[in-house]
Design a protein around this motif. Structure first.
Motif, short mmCIF file in Angstrom:
data_model
loop_
_atom_site.label_atom_id
_atom_site.label_comp_id
_atom_site.label_asym_id
_atom_site.label_seq_id
_atom_site.Cartn_x
_atom_site.Cartn_y
_atom_site.Cartn_z
N PRO A 1 23.07 71.08 25.75
CA PRO A 1 22.80 70.16 24.57
C PRO A 1 23.96 70.47 23.57
N ALA A 2 24.15 69.37 22.82
CA ALA A 2 25.38 69.47 21.91
C ALA A 2 24.96 70.63 20.80
N ARG A 3 23.68 70.86 20.45
CA ARG A 3 23.53 71.82 19.30
C ARG A 3 23.27 73.14 20.24
N GLY A 4 23.09 73.29 21.20
CA GLY A 4 22.71 74.56 22.05
C GLY A 4 21.43 74.59 22.19
N PHE A 5 21.04 76.02 22.47
CA PHE A 5 19.51 76.48 22.36
C PHE A 5 19.15 77.65 21.42
N SER A 6 19.67 77.47 20.44
CA SER A 6 19.46 78.57 19.23
C SER A 6 18.19 78.95 18.88
N ASN A 7 17.67 79.99 19.28
CA ASN A 7 16.30 80.81 19.14
C ASN A 7 15.33 79.72 19.70
N GLN A 8 15.55 79.37 20.97
CA GLN A 8 14.56 78.66 21.92
C GLN A 8 14.63 79.24 23.26
N ILE A 9 13.65 79.00 23.92
CA ILE A 9 13.19 79.08 25.30
C ILE A 9 13.49 77.60 26.20
N PRO A 10 14.62 77.50 26.71
CA PRO A 10 14.65 76.20 27.52
C PRO A 10 13.96 76.28 28.62
N LEU A 11 13.44 74.96 29.15
CA LEU A 11 13.05 74.82 30.67
C LEU A 11 13.89 73.82 31.34
N VAL A 12 14.32 74.19 32.42
CA VAL A 12 15.31 73.76 33.25
C VAL A 12 14.88 73.79 34.55
N PRO B 1 7.72 92.34 26.59
CA PRO B 1 6.88 93.20 26.05
C PRO B 1 5.37 93.40 26.68
N HIS B 2 4.76 94.60 26.55
CA HIS B 2 3.35 94.64 27.26
C HIS B 2 2.46 94.01 26.31
N ASP B 3 2.55 93.83 25.07
CA ASP B 3 1.71 93.41 24.29
C ASP B 3 2.19 92.06 23.54
N LEU B 4 1.02 91.16 23.54
CA LEU B 4 1.42 89.75 22.88
C LEU B 4 1.77 89.88 21.40
N THR B 5 1.27 90.93 20.56
CA THR B 5 1.53 91.01 19.38
C THR B 5 3.04 91.54 19.05
N LYS B 6 3.50 91.91 19.98
CA LYS B 6 5.22 92.34 19.88
C LYS B 6 5.91 91.31 20.41
N ALA B 7 5.45 90.39 21.05
CA ALA B 7 6.41 89.14 21.45
C ALA B 7 6.70 88.26 20.47
N SER B 8 7.62 87.58 20.40
CA SER B 8 8.26 86.64 19.33
C SER B 8 7.85 85.22 19.83
N PHE B 9 7.40 84.34 19.26
CA PHE B 9 7.16 83.02 19.25
C PHE B 9 8.05 82.01 19.20
N LEU B 10 8.54 81.26 20.14
CA LEU B 10 9.84 80.72 19.98
C LEU B 10 9.75 79.05 20.34
N GLN B 11 10.37 78.29 19.95
CA GLN B 11 10.29 77.09 20.48
C GLN B 11 10.39 76.79 22.00
N LEU B 12 9.58 76.07 22.66
CA LEU B 12 9.62 75.87 24.21
C LEU B 12 10.43 74.49 24.24
N ARG B 13 11.48 74.30 24.55
CA ARG B 13 12.45 72.85 24.97
C ARG B 13 12.51 72.81 26.26
N ASN B 14 12.01 71.55 26.37
CA ASN B 14 11.91 70.59 27.74
C ASN B 14 13.19 70.18 28.03
N TRP B 15 13.90 70.91 28.99
CA TRP B 15 15.18 70.23 29.32
C TRP B 15 15.36 70.27 30.82
N THR B 16 14.23 69.90 31.57
CA THR B 16 14.18 69.75 32.87
C THR B 16 14.85 68.70 33.54
#
Length: 565
Positions: free
Chosen positions: A75-86, A49-64
């Motif tokens: 992970p055992a429980r997956g990345f449900s509704n997350q943004i993983p860092l690999v 999206p071009h506008d921050l107000t239209k973007a969804s804030f999700l949990q940022l998970r460190n999986w580096t």
């Protein structure tokens, strides 16, 4: 050959499709204000999206700690509704994003310790994936968790780039002002020196640098040196960049001293000189105020050299030193003829050279540019080019022509029509450069637009005034200079006739009596035309007559009317 062509075409498509975006990070537990970080993404995976107000804030998970190249890395429980860092490596971007999407991730950030590259794939893979994938630098990842802690939320978005940044107005004012002031100063100073040639002042603070005429040989040498320097910078950038920085510090300090010296000399204090000594420079006994000025200029240059990478304020010092350097060069270098200027088409240093290679180990930038930070918030300002740049060559090359036009104006007494027209043409050329930058969205060689605008305008004015021949060859500078408000009073003693075209030639004694009833000092108004003789030029009032017998072929003390001044 066909496969190579297809691969090259695919690479170009990926390069065009790649865009800069932002990831806005905030802390889940509250605390510091959120911050934007640069990401490089491919919109063919998924659009942001071009506008921050239209973007969804999700949990940022460190999986580096994982490369995410196989199902065992999930992970055992997956990345449900997350943004993983690999971490980047060991498999393709498609394999990573396919696993992340299959485990419920809403996006994927691949952390790279190297330079960011486009996360590419093929058309089938693009159609299969429905979540955005982007690259984030390892340095930014460390800053995120150090600033916001381990529990953070993030939103991916890509705001549109503005057509033109407001800092272009600042660059326009600085560039046009430098060219106008430098051209006016150089032209006035050069013509004034022509009138003051007979005066000598041996005081060290009164001595000014002599102007250097640009010749075709000098132009060729300059082009060869520039090309050689660019080649050397390409292969030895990390070493030569420090040489260029040192040269800039020395030259800019000299230019700043040259610009401030006329102002300091007007101060009513600090005129005392240092005592007699045998030191290399101080034996000239400079004034205390000039010595303090020199120390100040060196200090400013050294401060910039030490803090040159401080993006918050160091650019102000760099621009001030750069403008002083350009003014000094415009005052010192002089175009003797217009045809020399026409031969200097020039070429601008492109953005890649001015900003330095992206894989440079030193991360140093060449200082030979005016730079102003971008005032609009955009991914390009955050990721790639936080400053707008204008090279010194884009000021100096047209500025030399502006100075030439001002000198020519004074010579032919044209009310500065050449100077004003050329300065306006430079401003128009700079506006055309900005328009081309907005249309093409990439760095432009400014001289490609500035040189034709200034050259064509100058030629058009000369053609309109029917002075093209004199303007082209610069022969107007060889003529007798017209009166000037700063012209010195004529020296005492005999002077030749000003406008006489009659050659001095001896006449037979039979044409003139041996003695003349009129002394040489008497005004010619009291003499009749018969007494003066046919063809004798009239002497201007106030100009003393030539001594008797001067320029005569016969050693006779008789004054000849036809040869008098």
């Amino acid at each position: 050959r066909m496969s190579r062509a297809v691969a090259l075409t695919a690479g170009l498509v990926l390069q065009v499709a790649c865009e800069y975006g932002m990831v806005h990070v905030v802390s889940q537990a509250g605390g510091p204000e959120g911050k934007d970080y640069c990401i490089l993404y491919n919109p063919q995976w998924a659009h942001l999206p071009h506008d921050l107000t239209k973007a969804s804030f999700l949990q940022l998970r460190n999986w580096t700690a994982s490369l995410l190249c196989s199902a065992a890395d999930l992970p055992a429980r997956g990345f449900s509704n997350q943004i993983p860092l690999v971490a980047r490596g060991n498999c393709t971007f498609y394999e990573k994003v396919r696993l992340a999407q299959g485990s419920g991730a809403r996006g994927l950030l691949i952390v790279s310790r190297e330079r960011l590259v486009p996360p590419g794939g093929n058309k089938t893979q693009y159609d299969e994936i429905g979540i955005p994938v982007a690259l984030l630098s390892y340095k930014d990842m460390l800053d995120i968790f150090r600033r916001f802690g381990r529990m953070v939320r993030a939103a991916l978005y890509a705001p549109k780039e503005p057509v033109l940044d407001y800092n272009m107005v600042i660059i326009f004012i600085m560039a046009v002002g430098t060219v106008a002031i430098g051209g006016y100063w150089a032209g006035s100073r050069d013509v004034k020196k022509r009138y003051m040639k007979h005066k000598r002042d041996d005081g060290p603070e009164k001595q000014e640098d002599e102007a250097v005429d640009v010749t075709p040989v000098m132009t060729c040498v300059f082009v060869v040196m520039c090309c050689s320097m660019l080649v050397l910078l390409y292969y030895f950038y990390d070493l030569l960049v420090y040489v260029v920085i040192g040269i800039f510090c020395l030259a800019s300090a000299t230019g700043l001293y040259s610009c401030l010296a006329p102002c300091v000399r007007r101060l009513p204090f600090g005129k005392c000189r240092i005592p007699n000594n045998s030191l290399p420079y101080f034996h000239k006994r400079p004034q205390a105020r000039m010595l303090l000025l020199a120390l100040f200029c060196v200090a400013v240059s050294v401060v910039w050299g030490v803090f040159r990478n401080e993006d918050q304020w160091a650019w102000v010092l760099q621009d001030a030193l750069g403008i002083a350097f350009c003014l000094y060069m415009l005052k010192t270098i002089r175009l003797p003829t217009f045809k020399v200027s026409a031969g200097r088409s020039g070429s601008s240093i492109m953005v890649e050279v001015a900003t330095g290679p992206s894989d440079s180990a030193t991360r140093e930038k060449l200082p030979m540019v005016l730079k102003v930070p971008r005032l609009n918030s955009s991914p390009l300002a955050l990721c790639d080019r936080p400053f707008s740049l204008l090279g010194f060559g884009d000021i100096l090359v047209p500025g030399l022509l502006v100075a030439y036009c001002h000198r020519f104006d004074i010579q032919v007494q044209s009310s500065r029509v050449y100077f004003v027209a050329c300065t306006i043409a430079y401003g128009v050329g700079l506006l055309v450069t900005f328009m081309a930058l907005a249309l093409m969205q990439r760095g432009q060689p400014a001289l490609l637009y500035l040189v034709p605008c200034t050259l064509v305008t100058s030629c058009a004015v000369a053609l309109w005034r029917r002075e093209l021949g004199v303007f082209w060859t610069g022969s107007g500078f060889a003529k007798v200079l017209p009166p000037s408000p700063w012209a010195p009073a004529p020296a005492d003693g005999p002077q030749p006739p000003k406008d006489s075209a009659t050659p001095l030639s001896p006449q037979p004694p039979s044409e003139e009596p041996a003695t003349s009833p009129w002394p040489a000092e008497q005004s010619p108004k009291s003499r009749t035309s018969e007494e003066m003789g046919a063809g004798a030029p009239m002497r201007e009032p106030g100009i003393p007559a030539e001594p008797e017998g001067r320029d005569q072929a016969q050693p006779s003390p008789v004054t000849q009317p036809g040869a008098s001044a």
